[in-house]
Every structure is written in C-alpha cells, then in structure tokens.
Design a protein around this motif. Structure first.
Motif, PDB file in Angstrom:
ATOM      1  N   VAL A  75       2.059   7.044   1.578  1.00 36.84           N
ATOM      2  CA  VAL A  75       0.635   7.174   1.243  1.00 36.84           C
ATOM      3  C   VAL A  75      -0.159   6.036   1.886  1.00 36.84           C
ATOM      4  CG1 VAL A  75      -1.037   7.255  -0.645  1.00 36.84           C
ATOM      5  CG2 VAL A  75       1.181   8.381  -0.902  1.00 36.84           C
ATOM      6  N   ILE A  76       0.368   4.841   1.842  1.00 38.85           N
ATOM      7  CA  ILE A  76      -0.285   3.697   2.485  1.00 38.85           C
ATOM      8  C   ILE A  76      -0.413   3.948   3.988  1.00 38.85           C
ATOM      9  CG2 ILE A  76      -0.041   1.252   3.101  1.00 38.85           C
ATOM     10  CD1 ILE A  76       1.396   0.920   0.329  1.00 38.85           C
ATOM     11  N   LEU A  77       0.668   4.382   4.606  1.00 38.55           N
ATOM     12  CA  LEU A  77       0.635   4.664   6.040  1.00 38.55           C
ATOM     13  C   LEU A  77      -0.383   5.756   6.353  1.00 38.55           C
ATOM     14  CD1 LEU A  77       4.479   4.539   6.755  1.00 38.55           C
ATOM     15  CD2 LEU A  77       2.775   2.804   7.354  1.00 38.55           C
ATOM     16  N   HIS A  78      -0.470   6.754   5.494  1.00 41.88           N
ATOM     17  CA  HIS A  78      -1.454   7.830   5.667  1.00 41.88           C
ATOM     18  C   HIS A  78      -2.880   7.268   5.670  1.00 41.88           C
ATOM     19  CE1 HIS A  78      -3.557  11.632   5.150  1.00 41.88           C
ATOM     20  NE2 HIS A  78      -4.148  11.109   4.106  1.00 41.88           N
ATOM     21  N   HIS A  79      -3.166   6.350   4.757  1.00 45.55           N
ATOM     22  CA  HIS A  79      -4.507   5.765   4.680  1.00 45.55           C
ATOM     23  C   HIS A  79      -4.802   4.841   5.859  1.00 45.55           C
ATOM     24  CE1 HIS A  79      -5.990   7.365   0.900  1.00 45.55           C
ATOM     25  NE2 HIS A  79      -4.774   7.219   0.430  1.00 45.55           N
ATOM     26  N   LEU A  80      -3.772   4.295   6.483  1.00 50.55           N
ATOM     27  CA  LEU A  80      -3.971   3.399   7.624  1.00 50.55           C
ATOM     28  C   LEU A  80      -3.963   4.130   8.961  1.00 50.55           C
ATOM     29  CD1 LEU A  80      -1.735   0.371   6.561  1.00 50.55           C
ATOM     30  CD2 LEU A  80      -4.233   0.497   6.543  1.00 50.55           C
ATOM     31  N   LYS A  81      -3.589   5.405   8.977  1.00 54.02           N
ATOM     32  CA  LYS A  81      -3.450   6.099  10.263  1.00 54.02           C
ATOM     33  C   LYS A  81      -4.766   6.266  11.006  1.00 54.02           C
ATOM     34  CE  LYS A  81      -3.626  10.899   8.915  1.00 54.02           C
ATOM     35  NZ  LYS A  81      -3.621  12.130   9.595  1.00 54.02           N
ATOM     36  N   ASN A  82      -5.886   6.255  10.277  1.00 50.80           N
ATOM     37  CA  ASN A  82      -7.180   6.419  10.931  1.00 50.80           C
ATOM     38  C   ASN A  82      -7.906   5.101  11.174  1.00 50.80           C
ATOM     39  OD1 ASN A  82      -7.019   9.249  11.131  1.00 50.80           O
ATOM     40  ND2 ASN A  82      -7.556   9.428   8.990  1.00 50.80           N
ATOM     41  N   GLY A  83      -7.226   3.998  10.927  1.00 48.92           N
ATOM     42  CA  GLY A  83      -7.854   2.713  11.221  1.00 48.92           C
ATOM     43  C   GLY A  83      -7.552   1.635  10.201  1.00 48.92           C
ATOM     44  N   ASP A  84      -8.084   0.461  10.482  1.00 50.06           N
ATOM     45  CA  ASP A  84      -7.864  -0.717   9.639  1.00 50.06           C
ATOM     46  C   ASP A  84      -8.427  -0.502   8.244  1.00 50.06           C
ATOM     47  OD1 ASP A  84      -7.084  -1.684  12.073  1.00 50.06           O
ATOM     48  OD2 ASP A  84      -8.695  -3.131  12.276  1.00 50.06           O
ATOM     49  N   ARG A  85      -7.788  -1.157   7.274  1.00 51.33           N
ATOM     50  CA  ARG A  85      -8.278  -1.135   5.891  1.00 51.33           C
ATOM     51  C   ARG A  85      -8.086  -2.515   5.280  1.00 51.33           C
ATOM     52  NH1 ARG A  85      -9.560   3.282   7.118  1.00 51.33           N
ATOM     53  NH2 ARG A  85      -9.508   5.225   5.978  1.00 51.33           N
ATOM     54  N   ARG A  86      -9.066  -2.906   4.474  1.00 54.65           N
ATOM     55  CA  ARG A  86      -8.910  -4.096   3.649  1.00 54.65           C
ATOM     56  C   ARG A  86      -8.100  -3.702   2.423  1.00 54.65           C
ATOM     57  NH1 ARG A  86     -14.320  -7.574   3.167  1.00 54.65           N
ATOM     58  NH2 ARG A  86     -12.766  -8.956   2.296  1.00 54.65           N
TER      59      ARG A  86
END
Length: 117
Positions: free
Chosen positions: A29-40
C-alpha cells in the motif's frame, strides 16, 4: 525451485524473497501511494488513515533498508521536512502494483462495490 540469496539472506525461492520485501498489510500500500511521486510522512498518514503511526514508520524504515524507498531529510531544526520516494528498485515493482490493483478492481466490480469517500 531453488534457494536464492539476497543481501546475505537465503530464501527457499524467489516468491519468498519477494514476499519478504513487499509482503504484509502495508508495504504494498505504501509503494502504491509512492508510485505517482514523492510523499511526505504526513501525506502518507492522511492517505492511509487506518495505519498506526508506529506501523507506518516501521514499514517505511524496512522499505528503505531493503532499497525500495528513499528518504530525504530537509532542514536541520524542527520542523524538518522528510520526503519519501521510490528508488529505481522500487519503481521496478510498479508493474506488479498495477497488476494487483487491476485484479482488486475486477474483484470489486464482480463481487463487491466501490464506496464514496
């Protein structure tokens, strides 16, 4: 099947290695949220409301240790800014993430329902 070795750890097969790297409830799930770009960190926390802070922190550290995610710290005094993103190794997992997402969407369409936020 043959045993495989990665970062000084031996696995009974490549599937076991893969599941060690991305298995569990939150890593993918974390990788899914990061696949479209950087996240804080705070953005990930907002997007994944049911994960505890401790679990998110531990999973991010593990993903970083395994080379799937990078962590960049900006600033020296609080409040510091921490940005997470996928490494090249992490980006190599995107096709698998997309296949998982596609399969999940098909299950929902056939047997479940999409809910409004």
């Amino acid at each position: 099947m043959r045993n495989v070795k990665f970062k000084n750890k031996t696995y009974p097969c490549a599937v076991s290695l893969t599941m060690d790297l991305v298995g569990g409830r939150w890593k993918t799930v974390i990788l899914h949220h990061l696949k479209n770009g950087d996240r804080r960190y705070s953005e990930l926390r907002r997007e994944m409301q049911t994960v505890t802070e401790m679990t998110l922190s531990l999973q991010l550290k593990q993903l970083e240790k395994d080379g799937l995610v990078s962590r960049k710290v900006y600033g020296e005094k609080p409040p510091i800014k921490v940005i997470y993103n996928l490494t090249d190794f992490g980006r190599s997992f995107i096709p698998v993430l997309e296949a998982i997402s596609k399969w999940g969407n098909e299950i929902v369409e056939e047997k479940g329902e999409f809910l409004l936020k």
